[in-house]
Design an enzyme around this catalytic site. Structure first.
Site, short mmCIF file in Angstrom:
data_model
loop_
_atom_site.label_atom_id
_atom_site.label_comp_id
_atom_site.label_asym_id
_atom_site.label_seq_id
_atom_site.Cartn_x
_atom_site.Cartn_y
_atom_site.Cartn_z
N HIS A 28 0.81 -1.22 0.00
CA HIS A 28 0.00 0.00 0.00
C HIS A 28 0.85 1.28 0.00
O HIS A 28 1.91 1.35 0.58
CB HIS A 28 -0.99 0.02 1.17
CG HIS A 28 -0.37 -0.14 2.53
ND1 HIS A 28 -1.11 -0.48 3.64
CD2 HIS A 28 0.89 -0.03 2.98
CE1 HIS A 28 -0.33 -0.55 4.69
NE2 HIS A 28 0.90 -0.28 4.31
N ASN A 29 0.32 2.27 -0.73
CA ASN A 29 0.88 3.62 -0.80
C ASN A 29 2.24 3.70 -1.47
O ASN A 29 2.94 4.70 -1.35
CB ASN A 29 0.94 4.26 0.59
CG ASN A 29 -0.42 4.61 1.13
OD1 ASN A 29 -1.01 3.85 1.91
ND2 ASN A 29 -0.96 5.75 0.72
#
Length: 348
Positions: A240-241
């Site tokens: 994620h991210n």
């Protein structure tokens, strides 16, 4: 489909050496060349095969000069490998194309499909999804609610694209790819892990290829971003991210931890592992099985775990097999030194 050497040379703007009317209808590797096929020579290690190959046409670099007679017709081009890719792409695009919506698929009434879209059997397209012109959604694919897919993108069987994710134009997503599953986010309280909701999405820009069974996790907040022209092999995990810069390429089994930023035009070998919350500068090259635990400056060439500059790694790799002998020698020297000290202290 059948092509003459002249047609191929005209398409590639190449020079013919040999019979311009010889025809081919398939491709082959130069070491396995058969009559009626075209092959290529780009790697000098394979040069000896050109004198024995049965392939009727061979693409070669412009500077290639045979040392003895070659049976095949040669087509000289500036870059034989790139020319082969262009030729194969042309043949692939000329193949019959699927179209229409097959029975047993589900398309939500609020979904918006462009022109000449193909939807295969057992595919699912959710509410408010937008599918661009010329897209192909193969059987058993899942397109979640509010997903947006740009024109001419291909989604192969078994791909899963979770809600709110955006896919650009001219992308290819191979079977088993999962886009937008929850990132690995938990907070620990005593012995209990509490799930942190992953409220962001994944944005994949134009001309990106995602390999089979590759997974790209949605962001906690904001977006996990795969920039234009990125090429990802099979079995890659992007957490994620993360953000992957334009035209970066990664081989199989690369793993990238959360919130890591990868610059443009990087190249990663297989099984590279990247720690979280670090930055990899643009134009970096990272060798297979490298372990990255800190920021890497722009233009680096590194390998190893922990990773180090390539030259240092190869110097170290020469020393590594000698370490057992060096260890024994060091112990012997320490013992000899200890005995000398005792003699000096005793006055002998």
């Amino acid at each position: 489909m059948t092509f003459t050497a002249k047609q191929i040379a005209d398409f590639l703007k190449g020079e013919i050496i040999g019979n311009p009317e010889v025809t081919v209808s398939n491709f082959s590797k130069i070491e396995e060349g058969k009559a009626g096929t075209i092959t290529f020579l780009a790697n000098p290690k394979y040069t000896h095969y050109i004198y024995d190959t049965e392939a009727d046409i061979v693409l070669v670099n412009s500077d290639f000069e045979p040392e003895r007679p070659v049976r095949s017709t040669l087509v000289k081009v500036p870059n034989a490998y790139a020319a082969l890719a262009s030729l194969m792409e042309m043949v692939n695009k000329s193949a019959p194309s699927k179209s229409g919506t097959e029975p047993m698929s589900f398309i939500a009434p609020t979904a918006n499909l462009g022109k000449e879209v193909y939807v295969g059997a057992f595919a699912y397209i959710g509410d408010q999804a937008e599918i661009g012109d010329g897209c192909k959604i193969y059987p058993q694919s899942y397109i979640g609610d509010n997903v947006k897919i740009g024109k001419n993108t291909v989604v192969y069987p078994g791909v899963r694209i979770y809600h709110n994710c955006h896919i650009g134009a001219d992308c290819i997503l191979h079977s088993g790819a999962v886009i937008g599953a929850d990132g690995f986010g938990f907070s620990k309280e005593e012995d209990i892990y509490h799930k942190i909701p992953q409220l962001g999405n994944v944005i994949i820009e134009d001309d990106v290829e995602i390999g089979a069974n590759t997974t790209i996790d949605r962001a906690v907040m904001g977006s996990t971003i795969i920039r234009k022209g990125v090429k990802l092999d099979n079995l890659i995990q992007i957490a994620h991210n993360c953000e992957i810069g334009e035209h970066t390429a990664m081989a199989a089994q690369v793993g990238i931890a959360g919130s890591t930023k990868i610059g443009e035009n990087c190249m990663f070998g297989g099984q590279v592992g990247i720690g979280g919350h670090i930055t990899i500068g643009k134009n970096s090259q990272i060798g297979a099985q490298s372990g990255i635990i800190s920021n890497i400056k722009e233009g680096s060439e590194i390998i190893g775990s922990p990773a180090m500059p390539v030259k240092s790694f190869f110097k170290s790799s020469i020393i590594m097999p000698k370490l057992p002998d060096m260890y024994r020698q060091l112990n012997a020297l320490e013992k000899e030194l200890s005995e000398l000290k005792k003699k000096i202290e005793s006055g002998d």
